[in-house]
Motif scaffolding. Structure first.
Motif, PDB file in Angstrom:
ATOM      1  N   GLN A  92       0.840  -1.202   0.000  1.00 25.29           N
ATOM      2  CA  GLN A  92       0.000   0.000   0.000  1.00 25.29           C
ATOM      3  C   GLN A  92       0.877   1.255   0.000  1.00 25.29           C
ATOM      4  O   GLN A  92       0.648   2.190  -0.763  1.00 25.29           O
ATOM      5  CB  GLN A  92      -0.895  -0.038   1.250  1.00 25.29           C
ATOM      6  CG  GLN A  92      -1.737   1.181   1.467  1.00 25.29           C
ATOM      7  CD  GLN A  92      -2.953   1.126   0.570  1.00 25.29           C
ATOM      8  OE1 GLN A  92      -3.357   0.063   0.124  1.00 25.29           O
ATOM      9  NE2 GLN A  92      -3.537   2.275   0.278  1.00 25.29           N
ATOM     10  N   THR A  93       1.898   1.235   0.876  1.00 17.92           N
ATOM     11  CA  THR A  93       2.810   2.377   0.972  1.00 17.92           C
ATOM     12  C   THR A  93       3.503   2.598  -0.360  1.00 17.92           C
ATOM     13  O   THR A  93       3.621   3.727  -0.833  1.00 17.92           O
ATOM     14  CB  THR A  93       3.874   2.122   2.057  1.00 17.92           C
ATOM     15  OG1 THR A  93       3.212   1.671   3.214  1.00 17.92           O
ATOM     16  CG2 THR A  93       4.654   3.377   2.362  1.00 17.92           C
ATOM     17  N   ARG A 123       2.535   1.659  -3.340  1.00 14.99           N
ATOM     18  CA  ARG A 123       1.578   2.128  -4.345  1.00 14.99           C
ATOM     19  C   ARG A 123       1.323   3.606  -4.184  1.00 14.99           C
ATOM     20  O   ARG A 123       1.286   4.365  -5.144  1.00 14.99           O
ATOM     21  CB  ARG A 123       0.255   1.376  -4.177  1.00 14.99           C
ATOM     22  CG  ARG A 123       0.155   0.263  -5.173  1.00 14.99           C
ATOM     23  CD  ARG A 123      -1.249  -0.285  -5.190  1.00 14.99           C
ATOM     24  NE  ARG A 123      -1.164  -1.688  -5.490  1.00 14.99           N
ATOM     25  CZ  ARG A 123      -1.812  -2.633  -4.852  1.00 14.99           C
ATOM     26  NH1 ARG A 123      -2.641  -2.325  -3.884  1.00 14.99           N
ATOM     27  NH2 ARG A 123      -1.655  -3.880  -5.180  1.00 14.99           N
ATOM     28  N   ARG A 124       1.138   4.004  -2.916  1.00 15.17           N
ATOM     29  CA  ARG A 124       0.846   5.405  -2.672  1.00 15.17           C
ATOM     30  C   ARG A 124       2.031   6.273  -3.058  1.00 15.17           C
ATOM     31  O   ARG A 124       1.867   7.331  -3.647  1.00 15.17           O
ATOM     32  CB  ARG A 124       0.490   5.614  -1.195  1.00 15.17           C
ATOM     33  CG  ARG A 124      -0.908   6.194  -1.051  1.00 15.17           C
ATOM     34  CD  ARG A 124      -1.235   6.535   0.380  1.00 15.17           C
ATOM     35  NE  ARG A 124      -0.143   7.191   1.073  1.00 15.17           N
ATOM     36  CZ  ARG A 124       0.122   7.008   2.357  1.00 15.17           C
ATOM     37  NH1 ARG A 124      -0.622   6.218   3.059  1.00 15.17           N
ATOM     38  NH2 ARG A 124       1.117   7.645   2.921  1.00 15.17           N
ATOM     39  N   ALA A 166       2.153   6.553  -6.773  1.00 13.33           N
ATOM     40  CA  ALA A 166       1.101   7.462  -7.227  1.00 13.33           C
ATOM     41  C   ALA A 166       1.475   8.910  -6.914  1.00 13.33           C
ATOM     42  O   ALA A 166       1.325   9.804  -7.757  1.00 13.33           O
ATOM     43  CB  ALA A 166      -0.221   7.103  -6.565  1.00 13.33           C
ATOM     44  N   ASP A 167       2.004   9.106  -5.688  1.00 12.95           N
ATOM     45  CA  ASP A 167       2.399  10.458  -5.279  1.00 12.95           C
ATOM     46  C   ASP A 167       3.495  11.002  -6.187  1.00 12.95           C
ATOM     47  O   ASP A 167       3.440  12.136  -6.637  1.00 12.95           O
ATOM     48  CB  ASP A 167       2.922  10.447  -3.832  1.00 12.95           C
ATOM     49  CG  ASP A 167       1.805  10.264  -2.833  1.00 12.95           C
ATOM     50  OD1 ASP A 167       0.635  10.455  -3.238  1.00 12.95           O
ATOM     51  OD2 ASP A 167       2.085   9.933  -1.673  1.00 12.95           O
ATOM     52  N   HIS A 223      -2.011  14.204   9.369  1.00 11.48           N
ATOM     53  CA  HIS A 223      -1.353  13.858   8.103  1.00 11.48           C
ATOM     54  C   HIS A 223      -0.121  14.696   7.822  1.00 11.48           C
ATOM     55  O   HIS A 223       0.542  14.481   6.823  1.00 11.48           O
ATOM     56  CB  HIS A 223      -2.340  14.040   6.948  1.00 11.48           C
ATOM     57  CG  HIS A 223      -3.553  13.193   7.089  1.00 11.48           C
ATOM     58  ND1 HIS A 223      -3.518  11.835   6.907  1.00 11.48           N
ATOM     59  CD2 HIS A 223      -4.830  13.505   7.403  1.00 11.48           C
ATOM     60  CE1 HIS A 223      -4.730  11.342   7.110  1.00 11.48           C
ATOM     61  NE2 HIS A 223      -5.546  12.332   7.412  1.00 11.48           N
ATOM     62  N   ASP A 249       2.943  12.979   6.822  1.00 10.00           N
ATOM     63  CA  ASP A 249       2.901  12.071   5.671  1.00 10.00           C
ATOM     64  C   ASP A 249       3.640  12.708   4.513  1.00 10.00           C
ATOM     65  O   ASP A 249       3.564  13.913   4.311  1.00 10.00           O
ATOM     66  CB  ASP A 249       1.454  11.823   5.223  1.00 10.00           C
ATOM     67  CG  ASP A 249       0.667  11.081   6.277  1.00 10.00           C
ATOM     68  OD1 ASP A 249       1.279  10.696   7.283  1.00 10.00           O
ATOM     69  OD2 ASP A 249      -0.542  10.903   6.081  1.00 10.00           O
ATOM     70  N   TYR A 289       2.184  15.208   1.695  1.00  8.89           N
ATOM     71  CA  TYR A 289       0.981  15.833   2.216  1.00  8.89           C
ATOM     72  C   TYR A 289       1.221  17.332   2.327  1.00  8.89           C
ATOM     73  O   TYR A 289       2.204  17.780   2.895  1.00  8.89           O
ATOM     74  CB  TYR A 289       0.593  15.268   3.584  1.00  8.89           C
ATOM     75  CG  TYR A 289      -0.755  15.775   4.020  1.00  8.89           C
ATOM     76  CD1 TYR A 289      -1.910  15.139   3.589  1.00  8.89           C
ATOM     77  CD2 TYR A 289      -0.870  16.913   4.801  1.00  8.89           C
ATOM     78  CE1 TYR A 289      -3.151  15.614   3.930  1.00  8.89           C
ATOM     79  CE2 TYR A 289      -2.108  17.405   5.146  1.00  8.89           C
ATOM     80  CZ  TYR A 289      -3.241  16.753   4.709  1.00  8.89           C
ATOM     81  OH  TYR A 289      -4.472  17.247   5.040  1.00  8.89           O
TER      82      TYR A 289
END
Lengths: 452, 233
Positions: free
Chosen positions: A227-228, A230-231, A234-235, A396, A399, A402
């Protein structure tokens, strides 16, 4: 070969071996006991008639006329004419036949019966042997044979029955034992297929359940890592899009002759390339910090002196922005073990953020103080009177990528990686970073570091 | 000369705004730029805007999709959405919300201007004929929308890739395009690593449109760089 089959074979084999041994031993024991008993009975029975002959010899000094005398004795015995005694043969020590006392009309069939040999002893000397043919004794032998046969049969049936039961029980048991293993295998296969939300359920409380727990833990961590990743991808893709759009657009302008290739039209391209470089550098640093591969050159540092020097360095910029910046300490000195370059990075990030979001006439203040919990740590507060962070965004703020709404609309140049890096660096130093904020009134970032 | 078309650009990144602004101004449009959804709605109400280029991701509580819906309540102005999302469903939602077209980020300005022209032609029925409708280059007459090419009045049959290459080159005579750029245009991103195959397309194209393919008049090779459309003398 599957574990289940192995367990089954081991279990069934053990049961079979044990019951086989038990049955064979008991068979051998029964047989020998029974054989012993029949032999005793035959000898006893034969010996009775031998005694009669012995007595006759003692009285007469020879075997002459022994035949009618023995017949007489048999008839007068409690068995009478109904005796099972068929024949007694007297044989001298040299092997010749002395007498043959037939007691029934039909002589015994030598194929069927074997007489029981008994020595005839007189005054402790063996003078002949009598071979006694007796139906009852022979019957005893027959009985022995059939009994032993049925014992053997019973053993065999017992063995077969045990085998069947042990195979069934073994199969059931091995199935029961390996059931959690099969569950776990299924889970692993599912994970291998890419279903990382797999959770294996094992009800027993044993090694298997611990294995399942470990597997569940692993799949959860794996899912988080994926998940990390992928994020992050994407980021990063998102962060790359804008610079690339601008570079392409600017280049199109030049290529299409809509703008000359002058420094002024190349400048935006330079800017974007710079942003991309910064992005790559920061990402690399963050990746290193997160995977704990960032090498820290730890030295013993005194924070009071170090922080006042650091604040001095930001004074010109604060002055330029009309912001007051100051530093107070509640302790005389505080020694920590830290990489001064990395620690500078952390505080520079916090202070430049504070400078960015604090309006003119505002103030930024650093405070060094003792930290009550945990013990042997020191805390540094970086307080500003800036715009603050809305409550729902506080969680957040560390993050990566962010950016608060405020940060986005201001386009102040941040990529949203600074605080994420600061957090990782603080943690690499064994410390922590946290934030308390009141929108409209300001924020306080607090860093704790272990004292040395 | 008819009144110039006014385009409103809504994007939160000022750098993107200024880049689009520059390009579209150079293309001959009047451009207004704003950074938030509220400003966009204000501009649509206030100005006579013919087309809105609207970023999907906008700060300040009103995202691109919501802005699009609001615009539709007050105006029938053409809307092209800029989006970083490439998911099909997002597009469908966007189009259902009343967008006329969408362009995914990172986008090429050439692509964006092509979409702008198409959307404007579609929305301004009976309006002025777009200047890009017919390309006349020497003995060649190219009509990109009709997918036709005529040489000395005779139809030339081209494959889609050849046609895209021709249009790209002929739209900007004299401008040199690299093989990579041409293969991106003609074959799409998926074939970007097969840039040499563009040479094959070019050689076929020359056989079809050049009077003497070994001495090309239109599609000229720029040694070591790429190709360009020869400026007719």
């Amino acid at each position: 070969m599957s574990v289940r089959l192995k367990i089954w074979i081991a279990m069934a084999g053990l049961i079979l071996w044990m019951s086989g041994c038990y049955l064979v031993i008991s068979h051998i024991f029964t047989e020998s006991q029974f054989r012993h008993f029949t032999t005793e009975a035959r000898i006893q029975s034969a010996t009775r008639w031998a005694t009669v002959i012995e007595r006759y010899y003692e009285e007469h000094g020879s075997f002459t006329g022994v035949e009618p005398a023995v017949k007489n004795a048999v008839i007068q015995s409690p068995y009478g004419t109904g005796t099972s005694l068929e024949e007694i043969t007297l044989i001298s020590p040299n092997g010749s036949q002395i007498a043959k006392i037939a007691l029934s009309p039909t002589p015994p069939d030598p194929d069927d019966t074997t007489g029981v040999p008994v020595p005839i002893m007189v005054n402790g000397k063996k003078i002949a042997s009598a071979i006694v043919y007796d139906r009852v004794i022979e019957g005893l032998e027959l009985l022995q044979e059939t009994t032993l046969q049925s014992v053997a049969n019973a053993t065999l049936v017992g063995l077969l029955l045990t085998a069947v039961i042990s195979l069934i029980a073994g199969g059931w048991l091995s199935r029961l034992i390996t059931k959690p293993l099969r569950n776990i295998m299924g889970g692993i296969r599912q994970i291998a297929r890419g279903d990382l939300n797999t959770q294996v359920r094992v009800r027993s409380r044993d090694e298997f359940s611990r294995l399942a727990d470990a597997l569940n833990d692993m799949s959860m961590k794996l899912a988080q890592a994926v998940q990390t990743r992928r994020r992050l991808v994407a980021d990063v893709a998102h962060e790359l899009r804008t610079p690339i759009t601008i570079i392409q657009g600017q280049l199109d302008l030049i290529q299409d002759g809509l703008q000359p290739a002058e420094p002024s039209s190349l400048l935006p391209i330079q800017d974007e390339v710079l942003r991309l470089r910064t992005l790559i550098d920061e990402l690399h640093q963050l990746a290193l910090a997160e995977s704990h591969q960032l090498k820290l050159h730890m030295t013993r540092m005194e924070l009071v002196e170090w922080l006042s020097q650091l604040v001095e360095k930001f004074k010109p910029e604060a002055l330029l922005r009309g912001i007051d910046i100051g530093f107070t300490t509640e302790v005389e000195s505080a020694y920590v073990s830290a990489d001064s370059h990395r620690l500078t990075q952390v505080f520079a990030n916090l202070i430049s953020n504070a400078l960015r979001y604090t309006p003119e006439q505002g103030a930024i203040h650093l405070t060094l103080r003792e930290n009550p919990e945990p013990q042997k740590t020191v805390a540094i507060d970086v307080t500003d009177t800036g715009t603050g962070i809305p409550k729902e965004q506080v969680d957040h703020i560390f993050d990566r990528f962010y950016r608060t709404e405020e940060a986005r609309s201001r386009e102040s140049g941040g990529l949203g990686l600074g605080l994420a890096i600061a957090k990782e660096l603080a943690e690499l130093h064994g410390g922590k970073i946290s934030v308390a904020s009141e929108p409209g009134r300001g924020s306080t970032f607090t860093i704790t570091l272990p004292l040395k | 000369m008819p009144e110039r078309t006014r385009i409103l650009v809504v994007d939160d990144e000022s750098r993107v705004r200024s880049m689009i602004h520059q390009y579209l101004t150079a293309e001959g449009y009047d451009v207004t730029t704003v950074g938030t959804g509220h400003e966009a709605l204000e501009a649509v109400r206030r100005d006579d805007v013919q087309l809105v280029i609207l970023d999907w991701m906008l700060p300040g509580g009103l995202n691109g999709l919501e802005v699009c819906r609001e615009i539709r309540k007050i105006s029938s102005v053409a809307v092209i959405m800029l989006t970083a999302k490439t998911e099909e469903t997002d597009m469908i939602v966007g189009l259902e919300m009343g967008a006329d077209d969408y362009v995914t980020k990172p986008f090429r300005m050439r692509e964006l201007t092509a979409r702008i022209r198409t959307v404007l032609r579609r929305t301004q029925q009976g309006g002025e004929a777009s200047p890009a409708n017919v390309l006349t280059r020497g003995s060649l007459v190219i009509e990109p929308d009709k997918f036709t090419v005529r040489k000395d009045g005779e139809d030339v049959i081209l494959t889609p890739a050849e046609f895209k290459i021709l249009v790209t080159l002929a739209t900007r005579p004299g401008v040199v395009f690299s093989r990579l750029q041409l293969s991106e245009v003609a074959l799409g991103d998926d074939y970007i690593h097969y840039e040499r195959s563009i040479d094959t397309h070019i050689s076929h194209l020359r056989k079809k449109i050049e009077s003497n393919p070994s001495q090309p008049e239109y599609i000229q090779t720029v040694y070591g760089i790429g190709y360009r459309f020869g400026v007719p003398v």
